[in-house]
Design an enzyme around this catalytic site. Structure first.
Site: not given
Ligand code: NAD
Length: 300
Positions: A54, A98, A121
């Site tokens: 990422k 994460q 997200d």
């Protein structure tokens, strides 16, 4: 029939190209660089790989990448304090924590501490509610990537029968909401669904997000249907040598590709689109934060 292969790797490169172009435009016009902060707690090996790629791709499209690696025993208070700092930081437009988090941390609490406008997200409860009521939101990256590929393949999805297999909060449910938003007739199937093969056979669009290797065989697929395989499953591959493995999806690719009109492969389908959509969401968050127009072709 032999299905058209929907090349997610190429599509993702195209999306990243569009993001890079628009990031360069923002820098030139406003001197603003979109920034993505990624928070990793602990040393989960898969998470470390995801976070590294990422960060790399964020920099490749010209954005600023801020990585925060915290010890596995970081307290909830310390993690929440970091999120509060990132929420207040004007250089950070997107925040991603994460998952999974170590067991002593409450994931819902942590995700809901992120400013919804920076929740790239799309897991914050406000964004879930906005998506569910058809309002402008941050959309979870994997379903957004699936939607982009479906729109590119079909043009309009209006009136198509879609079956989403899997009802998770990160893939199945938001995928169903997005398809509903594009006027599909949507069925969400799951582990308790009666006669799954018959349910799947009705579908013009099948999205499989289960996590069971090759569970959807070709004879469940309606001829000509579009199949989006979200599953990522590692299975033994003795043909490659002792102890070797390979990745497969939730769909039995060869038999499904013989019937479907179009299908995404695993690997090289949905996977690459997920990170591309994370970058797209970060750009979207930056534009919204500054009151600029939404980036073109990169939102739901
Ligand atoms: P999950 O475990 O949270 O949810 C799985 C869902 O499948 C559940 O809702 C369950 O009801 C359903 N299910 C289980 N067994 C079933 C059965 N026999 N028949 C029908 N439905 C059944 O999983 P998830 O997080 O949604 O992920 C699903 C898959 O997608 C996994 O393989 C995961 O690795 C993959 N994934 C890929 C990406 C990507 O970027 N490509 C992103 C997220 C998840």
């Amino acid at each position: 029939m032999t299905a058209e292969i929907i090349d997610g790797k190429a599509f993702a490169a195209e999306v990243r190209g569009k993001v890079a172009e628009q990031v360069a435009g923002l820098k030139a016009a406003h001197g603003v660089t979109p920034g993505l902060a990624v928070v990793l707690v602990g040393e989960d090996p898969a998470s470390q790989v995801y976070v590294r790629s990422k960060g790399k791709m964020t920099v490749e499209v010209g954005m600023a990448s801020f990585e925060h690696r915290l010890d596995a025993d970081t307290s909830e208070a310390d993690l929440l304090a970091l999120i509060a700092r990132l929420n207040a930081d004007p250089e950070v437009h997107g925040i991603l924590v994460q998952l999974p988090l170590p067991g002593h941390l409450n994931e819902d609490l942590v995700i809901n501490a992120i400013d919804p406008a920076k929740d790239v997200d799309g897991f914050h409860i406000s964004n879930v509610g906005l998506l569910g009521t058809g309002q402008k939101s941050m959309v979870p990256c994997t379903p957004l990537g699936c939607l982009m590929m479906l729109r590119a393949h079909h043009g309009s999805l209006s009136g198509l029968d879609a079956v989403v297999i899997g009802r998770s909060n990160i893939v199945g449910k938001p995928m169903a909401q997005l398809l509903l938003g594009d006027s599909c007739t949507v069925t969400i199937a799951h582990s308790r669904t009666k006669d799954l093969p018959e349910v799947v056979r009705r579908a013009d669009i099948v999205v499989a997000a289960v996590g069971r290797p090759e569970m959807v065989p070709g004879d469940w697929i309606k001829p000509g249907a579009t199949v989006i395989d979200v599953g990522i499953n590692r299975i033994p591959a003795p043909e490659k040598g002792a102890g070797k493995t390979r990745l497969v999806g939730d769909v039995a690719f060869d038999s499904a590709a013989a019937v479907a009109g179009a299908i995404t492969p695993v690997p090289g389908g949905v996977g690459p689109m997920t990170i591309a959509c994370l970058l797209a969401n970060t750009l979207t968050a930056c534009c919204r934060a500054n009151g600029w127009p939404e980036p073109e072709g990169l939102t739901a």
